[in-house]
Design a protein around this motif. Structure first.
Motif, PDB file in Angstrom:
ATOM      1  N   THR A   8       0.536  -1.245  -0.033  1.00  0.00           N
ATOM      2  CA  THR A   8      -0.322   0.352  -0.226  1.00  0.00           C
ATOM      3  C   THR A   8       0.914   1.200   0.319  1.00  0.00           C
ATOM      4  O   THR A   8       0.709   2.245  -1.181  1.00  0.00           O
ATOM      5  N   ALA A   9       1.940   0.776   0.280  1.00  0.00           N
ATOM      6  CA  ALA A   9       2.999   2.824   0.838  1.00  0.00           C
ATOM      7  C   ALA A   9       3.463   3.174  -0.163  1.00  0.00           C
ATOM      8  O   ALA A   9       3.481   3.619  -1.104  1.00  0.00           O
ATOM      9  N   LEU A  10       3.856   1.558  -1.008  1.00  0.00           N
ATOM     10  CA  LEU A  10       4.402   1.698  -2.572  1.00  0.00           C
ATOM     11  C   LEU A  10       3.501   2.387  -3.814  1.00  0.00           C
ATOM     12  O   LEU A  10       3.814   3.593  -4.243  1.00  0.00           O
ATOM     13  N   TYR A  11       2.161   1.745  -3.166  1.00  0.00           N
ATOM     14  CA  TYR A  11       1.371   1.992  -4.800  1.00  0.00           C
ATOM     15  C   TYR A  11       1.249   3.529  -3.876  1.00  0.00           C
ATOM     16  O   TYR A  11       1.404   4.460  -5.258  1.00  0.00           O
ATOM     17  N   TRP A  12       0.938   4.150  -3.304  1.00  0.00           N
ATOM     18  CA  TRP A  12       0.647   5.705  -2.521  1.00  0.00           C
ATOM     19  C   TRP A  12       1.385   6.432  -3.159  1.00  0.00           C
ATOM     20  O   TRP A  12       1.829   7.404  -3.622  1.00  0.00           O
ATOM     21  N   HIS A  13       3.051   6.174  -2.955  1.00  0.00           N
ATOM     22  CA  HIS A  13       3.884   6.644  -3.193  1.00  0.00           C
ATOM     23  C   HIS A  13       4.021   6.286  -5.118  1.00  0.00           C
ATOM     24  O   HIS A  13       4.747   8.051  -5.495  1.00  0.00           O
ATOM     25  N   THR A  14       4.316   5.540  -5.228  1.00  0.00           N
ATOM     26  CA  THR A  14       3.940   6.242  -6.884  1.00  0.00           C
ATOM     27  C   THR A  14       3.128   6.894  -7.545  1.00  0.00           C
ATOM     28  O   THR A  14       3.031   7.664  -8.247  1.00  0.00           O
ATOM     29  N   GLU A  15       1.985   7.133  -7.180  1.00  0.00           N
ATOM     30  CA  GLU A  15       0.379   7.400  -7.281  1.00  0.00           C
ATOM     31  C   GLU A  15       0.460   9.505  -6.619  1.00  0.00           C
ATOM     32  O   GLU A  15       0.274   9.706  -7.730  1.00  0.00           O
ATOM     33  N   ARG A  16       2.014   9.239  -6.228  1.00  0.00           N
ATOM     34  CA  ARG A  16       1.428  10.371  -5.371  1.00  0.00           C
ATOM     35  C   ARG A  16       2.706  11.007  -6.245  1.00  0.00           C
ATOM     36  O   ARG A  16       2.487  12.087  -6.844  1.00  0.00           O
ATOM     37  N   LEU A  17       4.333  10.405  -7.073  1.00  0.00           N
ATOM     38  CA  LEU A  17       4.573  11.516  -8.084  1.00  0.00           C
ATOM     39  C   LEU A  17       4.535  10.987  -9.460  1.00  0.00           C
ATOM     40  O   LEU A  17       4.322  12.145 -10.121  1.00  0.00           O
ATOM     41  N   ALA A  18       3.601   9.995  -9.451  1.00  0.00           N
ATOM     42  CA  ALA A  18       2.535   9.827 -10.978  1.00  0.00           C
ATOM     43  C   ALA A  18       1.841  11.544 -11.267  1.00  0.00           C
ATOM     44  O   ALA A  18       1.371  12.369 -11.685  1.00  0.00           O
ATOM     45  N   HIS A  19       1.196  11.775  -9.720  1.00  0.00           N
ATOM     46  CA  HIS A  19       0.057  12.926  -9.969  1.00  0.00           C
ATOM     47  C   HIS A  19       1.374  14.452  -9.540  1.00  0.00           C
ATOM     48  O   HIS A  19       0.849  15.319 -10.309  1.00  0.00           O
ATOM     49  N   GLN A  20       2.114  14.281  -8.894  1.00  0.00           N
ATOM     50  CA  GLN A  20       3.282  15.792  -9.435  1.00  0.00           C
ATOM     51  C   GLN A  20       3.647  15.582 -10.585  1.00  0.00           C
ATOM     52  O   GLN A  20       3.419  16.726 -11.148  1.00  0.00           O
ATOM     53  N   HIS A  21       3.981  14.712 -11.046  1.00  0.00           N
ATOM     54  CA  HIS A  21       4.345  14.498 -12.695  1.00  0.00           C
ATOM     55  C   HIS A  21       3.443  15.509 -13.738  1.00  0.00           C
ATOM     56  O   HIS A  21       3.583  15.850 -14.437  1.00  0.00           O
ATOM     57  N   ARG A  22       2.158  15.010 -13.378  1.00  0.00           N
ATOM     58  CA  ARG A  22       1.194  15.348 -14.095  1.00  0.00           C
ATOM     59  C   ARG A  22       0.744  17.321 -13.809  1.00  0.00           C
ATOM     60  O   ARG A  22       0.747  17.773 -14.687  1.00  0.00           O
ATOM     61  N   LYS A  23       1.049  17.801 -13.037  1.00  0.00           N
ATOM     62  CA  LYS A  23       1.035  18.494 -12.352  1.00  0.00           C
ATOM     63  C   LYS A  23       2.300  19.112 -12.847  1.00  0.00           C
ATOM     64  O   LYS A  23       1.904  21.169 -13.571  1.00  0.00           O
ATOM     65  N   GLN A  24       2.703  18.693 -12.830  1.00  0.00           N
ATOM     66  CA  GLN A  24       4.769  19.670 -13.652  1.00  0.00           C
ATOM     67  C   GLN A  24       4.317  19.886 -15.225  1.00  0.00           C
ATOM     68  O   GLN A  24       4.221  20.651 -15.600  1.00  0.00           O
ATOM     69  N   GLN A  25       3.503  18.731 -15.382  1.00  0.00           N
ATOM     70  CA  GLN A  25       3.279  18.325 -16.957  1.00  0.00           C
ATOM     71  C   GLN A  25       2.308  20.147 -17.369  1.00  0.00           C
ATOM     72  O   GLN A  25       2.334  20.200 -18.461  1.00  0.00           O
ATOM     73  N   ALA A  26       1.029  20.267 -16.778  1.00  0.00           N
ATOM     74  CA  ALA A  26      -0.146  20.988 -16.624  1.00  0.00           C
ATOM     75  C   ALA A  26       0.270  22.337 -17.079  1.00  0.00           C
ATOM     76  O   ALA A  26       0.240  23.150 -17.258  1.00  0.00           O
TER      77      ALA A  26
END
Length: 91
Positions: A8-26
């Motif tokens: 769960t912690a690994l999944y949460w961390h991966t999703e958090r990084l993906a969300h930050q990446h999407r925000k940076q792209q936007a």
């Protein structure tokens, strides 16, 4: 149980990084749009000012009505805020 907690912690961390990446792209896309819009507007202003300079250089004398007619024709062809300011300066 510890395995699922780590998963769960690994999944949460991966999703958090993906969300930050999407925000940076936007953000980067928004900056690019703003920069393109600004450059386009500045190019329009340059074109208008070059036209006014050419009009001035090509005429021996320009009376106010003649200049107002030129500006009115220019505004019809190039609707921009800078052109409206040029119109206000012409009378």
């Amino acid at each position: 149980m510890l395995f699922f907690l780590c998963l769960t912690a690994l999944y949460w961390h991966t999703e958090r990084l993906a969300h930050q990446h999407r925000k940076q792209q936007a953000f980067a896309m928004a900056v690019d749009r703003i920069a393109f819009s600004f450059k386009s507007r500045m190019d329009t202003y340059k074109m208008v000012l070059r036209g006014v300079k050419g009009y001035h250089d090509g005429s021996e004398q320009i009376d106010l009505r003649e200049f107002q007619a030129y500006v009115a024709a220019l505004i019809c062809k190039t609707p921009c805020r800078g052109c409206k300011a040029l119109r206000m300066s012409s009378g």
